[in-house]
Design a protein around this motif. Structure first.
Motif, PDB file in Angstrom:
ATOM      1  N   ILE A 430       0.847  -1.210   0.000  1.00  0.00           N
ATOM      2  CA  ILE A 430       0.000   0.000   0.000  1.00  0.00           C
ATOM      3  C   ILE A 430       0.878   1.255   0.000  1.00  0.00           C
ATOM      4  N   ASP A 431       1.925   1.259   0.825  1.00  0.00           N
ATOM      5  CA  ASP A 431       2.822   2.424   0.882  1.00  0.00           C
ATOM      6  C   ASP A 431       3.601   2.579  -0.422  1.00  0.00           C
ATOM      7  N   PHE A 432       4.010   1.444  -1.004  1.00  0.00           N
ATOM      8  CA  PHE A 432       4.727   1.501  -2.280  1.00  0.00           C
ATOM      9  C   PHE A 432       3.844   2.137  -3.358  1.00  0.00           C
ATOM     10  N   VAL A 433       2.575   1.724  -3.406  1.00  0.00           N
ATOM     11  CA  VAL A 433       1.647   2.262  -4.417  1.00  0.00           C
ATOM     12  C   VAL A 433       1.428   3.754  -4.181  1.00  0.00           C
ATOM     13  N   ALA A 434       1.323   4.164  -2.919  1.00  0.00           N
ATOM     14  CA  ALA A 434       1.148   5.592  -2.610  1.00  0.00           C
ATOM     15  C   ALA A 434       2.342   6.397  -3.114  1.00  0.00           C
ATOM     16  N   GLN A 435       3.553   5.859  -2.915  1.00  0.00           N
ATOM     17  CA  GLN A 435       4.747   6.542  -3.433  1.00  0.00           C
ATOM     18  C   GLN A 435       4.783   6.540  -4.948  1.00  0.00           C
ATOM     19  N   LEU A 436       4.402   5.413  -5.521  1.00  0.00           N
ATOM     20  CA  LEU A 436       4.428   5.287  -6.979  1.00  0.00           C
ATOM     21  C   LEU A 436       3.503   6.302  -7.636  1.00  0.00           C
ATOM     22  N   LEU A 437       2.311   6.458  -7.066  1.00  0.00           N
ATOM     23  CA  LEU A 437       1.336   7.386  -7.646  1.00  0.00           C
ATOM     24  C   LEU A 437       1.509   8.806  -7.115  1.00  0.00           C
ATOM     25  N   ASN A 438       2.328   8.930  -6.077  1.00  0.00           N
ATOM     26  CA  ASN A 438       2.629  10.242  -5.489  1.00  0.00           C
ATOM     27  C   ASN A 438       1.367  10.962  -5.013  1.00  0.00           C
ATOM     28  N   ARG A 439       0.493  10.206  -4.333  1.00  0.00           N
ATOM     29  CA  ARG A 439      -0.727  10.836  -3.790  1.00  0.00           C
ATOM     30  C   ARG A 439      -1.333   9.957  -2.700  1.00  0.00           C
ATOM     31  N   ASP A 440      -2.296  10.523  -1.998  1.00  0.00           N
ATOM     32  CA  ASP A 440      -3.026   9.790  -0.969  1.00  0.00           C
ATOM     33  C   ASP A 440      -3.942   8.782  -1.661  1.00  0.00           C
ATOM     34  N   VAL A 441      -3.640   7.513  -1.464  1.00  0.00           N
ATOM     35  CA  VAL A 441      -4.336   6.479  -2.234  1.00  0.00           C
ATOM     36  C   VAL A 441      -5.793   6.308  -1.818  1.00  0.00           C
ATOM     37  N   SER A 442      -6.160   6.803  -0.659  1.00  0.00           N
ATOM     38  CA  SER A 442      -7.547   6.634  -0.223  1.00  0.00           C
ATOM     39  C   SER A 442      -8.431   7.790  -0.685  1.00  0.00           C
ATOM     40  N   ALA A 443      -7.798   8.811  -1.305  1.00  0.00           N
ATOM     41  CA  ALA A 443      -8.554  10.008  -1.662  1.00  0.00           C
ATOM     42  C   ALA A 443      -9.543   9.763  -2.788  1.00  0.00           C
ATOM     43  N   ARG A 444      -9.132   9.009  -3.805  1.00  0.00           N
ATOM     44  CA  ARG A 444     -10.033   8.755  -4.927  1.00  0.00           C
ATOM     45  C   ARG A 444      -9.723   7.379  -5.510  1.00  0.00           C
ATOM     46  N   PRO A 445     -10.684   6.778  -6.215  1.00  0.00           N
ATOM     47  CA  PRO A 445     -10.444   5.442  -6.776  1.00  0.00           C
ATOM     48  C   PRO A 445      -9.353   5.481  -7.843  1.00  0.00           C
ATOM     49  N   LEU A 446      -8.819   4.302  -8.131  1.00  0.00           N
ATOM     50  CA  LEU A 446      -7.751   4.209  -9.118  1.00  0.00           C
ATOM     51  C   LEU A 446      -8.296   4.384 -10.530  1.00  0.00           C
ATOM     52  N   SER A 447      -7.591   5.144 -11.328  1.00  0.00           N
ATOM     53  CA  SER A 447      -7.947   5.267 -12.740  1.00  0.00           C
ATOM     54  C   SER A 447      -7.337   4.097 -13.507  1.00  0.00           C
ATOM     55  N   ASP A 448      -7.732   3.961 -14.770  1.00  0.00           N
ATOM     56  CA  ASP A 448      -7.148   2.903 -15.603  1.00  0.00           C
ATOM     57  C   ASP A 448      -5.639   3.098 -15.747  1.00  0.00           C
ATOM     58  N   ALA A 449      -5.218   4.360 -15.899  1.00  0.00           N
ATOM     59  CA  ALA A 449      -3.782   4.653 -16.026  1.00  0.00           C
ATOM     60  C   ALA A 449      -3.036   4.273 -14.748  1.00  0.00           C
ATOM     61  N   ASP A 450      -3.675   4.509 -13.578  1.00  0.00           N
ATOM     62  CA  ASP A 450      -3.068   4.118 -12.301  1.00  0.00           C
ATOM     63  C   ASP A 450      -2.868   2.608 -12.244  1.00  0.00           C
ATOM     64  N   ARG A 451      -3.884   1.872 -12.669  1.00  0.00           N
ATOM     65  CA  ARG A 451      -3.815   0.412 -12.611  1.00  0.00           C
ATOM     66  C   ARG A 451      -2.701  -0.121 -13.507  1.00  0.00           C
ATOM     67  N   VAL A 452      -2.568   0.477 -14.705  1.00  0.00           N
ATOM     68  CA  VAL A 452      -1.508   0.052 -15.630  1.00  0.00           C
ATOM     69  C   VAL A 452      -0.139   0.305 -15.011  1.00  0.00           C
ATOM     70  N   LYS A 453       0.002   1.476 -14.391  1.00  0.00           N
ATOM     71  CA  LYS A 453       1.288   1.846 -13.792  1.00  0.00           C
ATOM     72  C   LYS A 453       1.637   0.904 -12.631  1.00  0.00           C
ATOM     73  N   ILE A 454       0.647   0.601 -11.796  1.00  0.00           N
ATOM     74  CA  ILE A 454       0.870  -0.298 -10.650  1.00  0.00           C
ATOM     75  C   ILE A 454       1.235  -1.700 -11.146  1.00  0.00           C
TER      76      ILE A 454
END
Length: 1081
Positions: A430-454
């Motif tokens: 969870i912390d790795f994904v937050a760093q990867l996306l550079n944002r608070d992961v609970s703030a909004r659902p993941l976009s398709d681009a977020d999922r591809v990046k993860i």
């Protein structure tokens, strides 16, 4: 080398695009599938450690040339058919030369040649009576003097031996094709005498021929050591290794069941040695390569033996207990490694390096660090070897060291260097994904681009579960679920009763999943996937990140790796001390002793070359000081012309008034420096949005051409102001300008526009001058014809490079680039060609190619032929000597690259004129090595530059160099920060019989660290990637500030030429007016 032949930057430090003093060059003929390209200068954009070793030579590839659409060849071809006497021939090979470019030509000489109107001096051919035949458009024309003699090219480098070549005949336009597979290259002993290579007599260039064994290829012996320059002593990061006096034995190892993991193999052998060393192994401590070979100092008590070994699995079984795994190990005697031959080789009494003996010693010295640290290629990393540094987006840098044993003139040498690379931080997922996306992961659902990046970042990463107390079972991530965790169900019994993942974790483990809207990690195989919520997983420590780093991560890693020479030297010495080779049980077992002192090496500092500037300046010539000089009181030796120009501003923070002032100051600097530059733009400065770059460029181009075309004028230059962080804007802009609109452009970052420093403007003026066909400076020695084996007869100098895709890009083609000098004796102007070729293919496939034309029969072309014709048309001379600098080839690829590329050069020459065989010198240029040179006394200001590095012009050709072959290290640039890396030059073929001094004589200017033609080829190849990949990069595209690289270290390069089905997407066509200049500088 011939660095100073093309003074590449006439000035100061300039971040990404130091101006080069090269200028106008003629692209006389153009292959439809070749694209010429550009990029900002610098070194590797991928700072990660290359995981490549010096492997053995692979088997011979099957030659393959991908074929794209070819335009109809014009009747403008070739060298005159070979005269066989010493009678002069008129108009051989080429046109009138001169300053204007001829229309686009394809693989052949101009029509003037056939009419005997060539401009050059008298041309002579070797032996026989004069003939009047000609090659027209690559096909032989009839001879007035009887039947023509087929080409008989020979390679004269010692005794002759048969050499046969493989030719390619593409079946149709746009189709890939291949030839018959040649016999495998049998890499065998190199005899003490250098053998010759020759192409069989009476064989036309179109015939199918088989390559001979690589026994035919013998590298030149060192022609003595250089004496030119002032002598000094430097230290090198090489440590003398005493040759052991032991009886080395090799054993074949079979582990059943077969395992792909070296780690598991090593664990099995470690357990075997632990259990049976005293009883069954005769107290020997063997060294193991992790695969199929075991080595001992002295024989084992048996020739064949089987062992049964039980290992406890590192992962917990479902029931909680650790699973036992049974292995059968078979050890069988294979051979003895001959250290006597190695000793003779090191003394220079044998020409072939006994690779097996070297490999044994290398494996022995790697045993202990492999057990202690994380091995990556030839390097070892650990958080204990230096402080971890965060790189952003869930990555961190680990410190480590490179280690390799090498044969040198001083004997065996252990090369140790400091290294850093990127590892994945051992974070909760969870912390790795937050760093990867550079944002608070609970703030909004993941976009398709977020999922591809993860998914891309986590695929293949090993994680351990945290919801089961001390039971930390490990899994490898195979993907993400397409559904959210709250929607996932799975069968829990044979009746197919379904249960949700959320319910299962709550009922079974009492664990309440918080992020139910997130996907689960998919682990295990795809047939029977397991689902793990991200929040119960933690990344396992010690996993190297092998994918492409973004620009911010590269910058952070460079800061970590950048060390002043004195600090780096101390770190290397500390590493050697820490490794304690004297106490290493494996080194002791095999009798290997390693010195703890850096090698002291004799060196020479070559004097700087005098540079010629225009006579109208206050300073007509210049002697660089410590590798640097500037343009104060100097004017370009040949100023270019800019009559029509415009400026487009994509930086929001730069107001139109400031952009106008910047352009005015730049125009003034260009005029002061010697250019004919119109101070007024055709249209006022235009501001545009970066996300609309194509629309803005095309609309403005239409506007400006509407104004210019009635006056029959062209747009000479586009000035572009870019934001400092511009993502893909730079690459998109260059692609549109150079392949679509046909505009030469100069990009400037907004930070430089705000500063508007004279130094920056001077650098940009130099870049603009070569882009519009000017020449910044010329060597005084070139003008006075004093460059050895260049000035005495027409000489063409080639540079060639192949850049490979970044790690993680599994299908992108590699890009090959070849540049060649277009003036003589100055040797400052370079024409270039680029082409896409098969993924990670190192051999340049389009150096020479043949195809069938329905009307004309077999046609001959390729990059070499095209550039030779271009040289002839530009100079009026036919090259009598070829010097070919090949960048980026590792030692394990020397044979194949030389074998195929030298053959291509020979066939290209023969296709122009049957007896046309200029003498060839083929030199490999290496920057990706780990030899570093340090001043003997860091406090002596006369022996270091301002950065603390050795002086530019320092050359080393003794002690740490090859025992018998012709190689040397040359540091031709002044350091800026960090420790300078000398270029390593290795001569693989030399018919020109260079002395050491002649080849080392001239060197480049301050900003180019390798011989300029190789540097230009590197820039051209890297620029072409922008044409091909405008849409790539998930985590941040290359920006204008990024440094060009060789495509990263991950993923092996191959010299195996691919087969017929390896389709390669061709590069877009460069516009004609762009091809004529060095637009990539």
């Amino acid at each position: 080398m011939f660095h100073a032949i093309i003074p590449a930057v006439n000035v100061l430090r300039f971040s990404t695009q130091d101006a080069t003093s090269n200028g106008w060059h003629l692209f006389a003929s153009t292959m439809a599938r070749k694209r010429r390209t550009e990029l900002p200068g610098g070194e590797s954009s991928e700072s990660q450690e290359a995981g490549s070793g010096h492997g053995g030579v692979q088997r011979s590839p099957t030659q393959h040339q991908p074929q794209s659409q070819q335009q109809q060849l014009q009747q403008q071809g070739g060298y005159q058919g070979a005269g066989r006497g010493l009678a002069p021939q008129r108009g051989a090979y080429g046109g009138r030369g001169g300053g204007r470019t001829a229309p686009q030509q394809y693989y052949g000489g101009p029509p003037e040649y056939q009419q005997g109107q060539g401009r050059g001096g008298q041309q002579y051919s070797r032996g026989g009576a004069a003939r009047r035949g000609a090659f027209v458009g690559g096909a032989e024309a009839p001879s007035a003097g009887g039947p023509s003699r087929p080409p008989a090219p020979e390679l004269h480098q010692a005794t002759q031996s048969p050499y046969q070549a493989v030719m390619t005949t593409p079946s149709s336009y746009g189709a890939s094709s291949s030839t018959q597979a040649p016999d495998p290259l049998q890499i065998s002993e190199v005899t003490e005498h250098i053998q010759d290579l020759s192409i069989q007599q009476e064989v036309t260039p179109g015939q199918h021929m088989q390559p001979a064994s690589s026994k035919s290829l013998r590298y030149p012996l060192r022609p003595g050591k250089g004496t030119y320059g002032s002598k000094c002593v430097v230290k090198a990061n090489h440590f003398f290794a005493e040759l052991p006096d032991k009886d080395l034995h090799q054993y074949d190892v079979s582990i059943i069941p077969d395992v792909t993991s070296r780690g598991v193999n090593r664990a099995v052998m470690e357990q075997l040695v632990k259990l049976y060393r005293e009883s069954h192994l005769g107290r020997r401590l063997p060294a193991y390569d992790g695969r199929k070979s075991l080595y001992t100092a002295g024989p084992l008590p048996f020739d064949y033996k089987e062992f049964n070994i039980t290992l406890l699995d590192e992962e917990d079984a479902p029931g909680g207990a650790r699973r036992e795994r049974e292995f059968k190990v078979i050890i069988k005697h294979a051979s003895r490694a001959d250290l006597h031959h190695l000793g003779m080789f090191l003394q220079g009494r044998r020409a072939d390096a006994p690779q097996e003996a070297l490999q044994v010693l290398d494996i022995v010295l790697r045993e202990l660090p492999t057990a202690r640290y994380s091995p990556v290629g030839r390097s070892f990393y650990s958080p204990d070897l230096g402080r971890r540094q965060p790189l952003g987006e869930g990555l961190e840098s680990w410190r480590g060291f490179y280690q390799s044993i090498r044969p040198t003139q001083m004997g065996l040498s252990l090369n140790i260097d400091m290294s850093s690379t990127a590892f994945i931080e051992p974070l909760p997922v969870i912390d790795f994904v937050a760093q990867l996306l550079n944002r608070d992961v609970s703030a909004r659902p993941l976009s398709d681009a977020d999922r591809v990046k993860i998914k891309k970042a986590l695929r293949g990463v090993k994680v351990e579960v945290t919801h089961r107390g001390n039971m930390r079972r490990k899994y490898r991530i195979s993907g993400l679920t397409s559904q959210a965790t709250r929607e996932l169900t799975f069968p829990v019994d044979e009746r197919g009763t379904m249960k949700s993942v959320v319910e299962y974790f709550q009922e079974t483990y009492g664990f309440v999943i918080q992020h139910t809207q997130w996907p689960c990690l998919q682990v295990g195989n795809t047939q029977r996937p397991n689902y793990l919520p991200m929040e119960v997983c933690k990344i396992v420590e010690g996993q190297r990140y092998s994918k492409r780093l973004n620009e911010r991560q590269i910058t952070a890693l460079l800061k970590v790796t950048c060390q002043r020479p004195k600090e780096r030297e101390l770190d290397i010495l500390r590493t050697v001390s820490h490794n304690a080779y004297a106490a290493d049980p494996y080194a002791k077992e095999f009798g290997i002793k390693i010195s703890e002192k850096l090698a002291q090496v004799e060196a020479r500092v070559l004097p700087a070359p005098w540079l010629k500037y225009h006579d109208s300046g206050r300073e007509k010539d210049c002697l660089p000081q410590v590798g640097q000089w500037n343009m104060m009181n100097k004017r370009m030796v040949n100023g270019g012309t800019v009559n029509s120009w415009i400026c487009i501003n994509f930086a929001r923070n730069v107001q139109d008034g400031l952009a106008h002032s910047f352009c005015h100051e730049l125009a003034q600097m260009c005029m002061t420096s010697g250019m004919a530059y119109n101070p007024q733009p055709v249209l006022p400065v235009l501001s545009g949005r970066p996300d609309q770059v194509e629309r803005v460029l095309k609309a403005r181009f239409h506007d400006v051409m509407t104004k210019l075309q009635p006056h029959k004028k062209e747009l000479d230059l586009l000035i572009v102001i870019l934001p400092d962080n511009n993502g893909s804007l730079y690459g998109d802009l260059k692609r549109i300008c150079e392949t679509d609109l046909g505009i030469v452009s100069q990009c400037c970052l907004q930070k430089h526009v705000f500063k508007m420093s004279k130094q920056y403007l001077a650098n940009v003026s130099l870049k603009i001058n070569v882009k519009v066909g000017g020449r910044n400076t010329v060597l005084v020695d070139a003008l006075s014809r004093r460059i050895p084996l260049v000035s005495d007869q027409p000489t063409i100098i080639f540079g060639a490079d192949v850049t490979h895709p970044h790690p993680g890009e599994d299908s992108s083609p590699s890009i090959a680039a070849v540049v060649a000098s277009q003036d003589w004796p100055e040797v400052t102007k370079y024409a270039g060609l680029v082409c896409a070729q098969s993924h990670r293919q190192e051999i340049i496939q389009d150096l020479y190619k043949t195809w069938n034309d329905p009307q004309r029969g077999t046609m001959h072309g390729g990059m070499i032929k095209e550039l030779l014709i271009s040289f002839r048309r530009a100079t009026g001379q036919k090259p009598q000597r070829i010097i070919f600098y090949r960048d980026g080839v590792s030692e394990g690829q020397f044979y194949q690259v030389l074998f195929y590329e030298l053959e291509a050069i020979r066939k290209a020459c023969a296709s122009l004129e049957p007896d046309y065989q200029p003498t060839v010198t083929f030199v490999v240029v290496q920057k990706r090595h780990h030899t570093r040179l340090f001043a003997n006394n860091h406090s002596d200001r006369n022996s270091v530059d301002r950065s603390g590095n050795i002086l530019p012009g320092t050359v080393v050709d003794s002690k740490i160099c090859h025992p018998t072959e012709f190689d040397f290290y040359l540091c031709s640039h002044a350091g800026i920060q960090g420790t300078s890396r000398p270029a390593h030059y290795h001569v693989l073929w030399d018919e020109n019989k260079f002395s050491a001094d002649a080849l080392q004589y001239a060197r480049c200017t301050r900003s180019v660290s390798i011989v300029p033609p190789a540097y230009y080829a590197h820039l051209a190849a890297f620029r072409a990637r922008f044409y091909m990949e405008p849409e790539t990069s998930d985590s941040g595209s290359m920006t204008s500030g990024a440094v060009p690289g060789r495509g990263g270290g991950a993923g092996a390069r191959t010299t195996r030429v691919p087969g017929v089905n390896a389709a390669v997407r061709p590069l877009p066509q460069l516009r004609e007016n762009v091809k004529r200049v060095m637009f990539y500088c």
